[in-house]
Motif scaffolding. Structure first.
Motif, PDB file in Angstrom:
ATOM      1  N   VAL A  24      57.951  78.718 -22.709  1.00 19.52           N
ATOM      2  CA  VAL A  24      58.653  77.446 -22.833  1.00 19.52           C
ATOM      3  C   VAL A  24      57.893  76.613 -23.856  1.00 19.52           C
ATOM      4  O   VAL A  24      56.679  76.430 -23.738  1.00 19.52           O
ATOM      5  CB  VAL A  24      58.730  76.685 -21.488  1.00 19.52           C
ATOM      6  N   ARG A  26      57.748  72.898 -25.871  1.00 19.53           N
ATOM      7  CA  ARG A  26      58.197  71.506 -25.764  1.00 19.53           C
ATOM      8  C   ARG A  26      57.556  70.674 -26.857  1.00 19.53           C
ATOM      9  O   ARG A  26      56.356  70.797 -27.114  1.00 19.53           O
ATOM     10  CB  ARG A  26      57.776  70.901 -24.433  1.00 19.53           C
ATOM     11  N   LEU A  34      62.836  64.544 -26.384  1.00 16.28           N
ATOM     12  CA  LEU A  34      62.235  65.817 -26.004  1.00 16.28           C
ATOM     13  C   LEU A  34      63.102  66.977 -26.467  1.00 16.28           C
ATOM     14  O   LEU A  34      64.310  66.991 -26.266  1.00 16.28           O
ATOM     15  CB  LEU A  34      62.078  65.893 -24.477  1.00 16.28           C
ATOM     16  N   TYR A  35      62.441  67.953 -27.084  1.00 18.00           N
ATOM     17  CA  TYR A  35      63.082  69.214 -27.430  1.00 18.00           C
ATOM     18  C   TYR A  35      62.388  70.311 -26.645  1.00 18.00           C
ATOM     19  O   TYR A  35      61.156  70.335 -26.557  1.00 18.00           O
ATOM     20  CB  TYR A  35      62.959  69.494 -28.937  1.00 18.00           C
ATOM     21  N   GLU A  36      63.189  71.213 -26.076  1.00 22.11           N
ATOM     22  CA  GLU A  36      62.625  72.298 -25.275  1.00 22.11           C
ATOM     23  C   GLU A  36      63.363  73.587 -25.617  1.00 22.11           C
ATOM     24  O   GLU A  36      64.580  73.583 -25.801  1.00 22.11           O
ATOM     25  CB  GLU A  36      62.764  71.992 -23.791  1.00 22.11           C
ATOM     26  N   ARG A  37      62.583  74.654 -25.701  1.00 21.92           N
ATOM     27  CA  ARG A  37      63.168  75.966 -25.986  1.00 21.92           C
ATOM     28  C   ARG A  37      62.521  77.000 -25.075  1.00 21.92           C
ATOM     29  O   ARG A  37      61.308  76.984 -24.889  1.00 21.92           O
ATOM     30  CB  ARG A  37      62.924  76.336 -27.451  1.00 21.92           C
ATOM     31  N   GLU A  38      63.343  77.880 -24.515  1.00 20.86           N
ATOM     32  CA  GLU A  38      62.846  78.967 -23.673  1.00 20.86           C
ATOM     33  C   GLU A  38      63.027  80.290 -24.404  1.00 20.86           C
ATOM     34  O   GLU A  38      64.055  80.507 -25.055  1.00 20.86           O
ATOM     35  CB  GLU A  38      63.598  79.019 -22.341  1.00 20.86           C
ATOM     36  N   LEU A 134      56.127  74.343 -15.370  1.00 16.07           N
ATOM     37  CA  LEU A 134      56.448  75.164 -16.538  1.00 16.07           C
ATOM     38  C   LEU A 134      55.839  76.558 -16.438  1.00 16.07           C
ATOM     39  O   LEU A 134      56.418  77.528 -16.940  1.00 16.07           O
ATOM     40  CB  LEU A 134      56.040  74.460 -17.831  1.00 16.07           C
TER      41      LEU A 134
END
Length: 161
Positions: A24, A26, A34-38, A134
């Protein structure tokens, strides 16, 4: 320089066996959004340590420009390799450990070093399965990837029994 916080985890069902990683990423833009990528992927035959490394590699390779990166991992294998400078010794000794034996997973250690090169990277150890949100999410991603249908799993080309 953009600051990115990364959590990673690796899993294998058997060691070796099917495995997967989860990551993850962030970061916040200048307005505070906030930007989040999995990220995750599964492999047909691998080890837990290889998946721990792949989680970090995948996260760093996903970054499009140099960043300040804080990597959180429950893998002492990964974190100590940098925080205790094991990697420096391995490189000096031609990828041999202190006992003059070949280091395991040199393909992934070299790939990780390449992925780290454009960034400022700090490693932080977190206790696994201790309720860190997380880290728990990364574990879920890694386990789901490792237990995906066999036909969807990738080959870990660098893995050798």
């Amino acid at each position: 320089m953009t600051k990115v916080v990364v959590f990673t985890d690796g899993s294998s069902r058997g060691n070796p066996g099917p495995g997967g990683y989860g990551a993850v990423l962030r970061c916040y833009d200048p307005t505070g959004k906030l930007y989040e990528r999995e990220l995750s992927a599964g492999y047909a035959r691998t080890t837990n340590n290889r998946m721990e490394l792949m989680g970090v590699i995948a996260a760093l390779e996903a970054l499009k420009r140099p960043c300040e990166v804080e990597v959180h991992s429950d893998s002492q294998y990964v974190v100590n390799a940098f925080n205790q400078h094991w990697v420096d010794g391995w490189k000096r000794r031609g990828w041999k450990n202190a006992k003059k034996e070949p280091v395991k997973n040199p393909d992934l250690w070299m790939r990780l070093l390449d992925a780290m090169a454009p960034h400022q990277v700090k490693f932080v150890w977190v206790r696994g399965h201790a309720g860190t949100d997380l880290n728990e999410r990364c574990d879920q991603l890694a386990v789901a990837a490792a237990t995906a249908p066999r036909a969807t799993l990738l080959d870990d080309e660098g893995f050798a029994d």
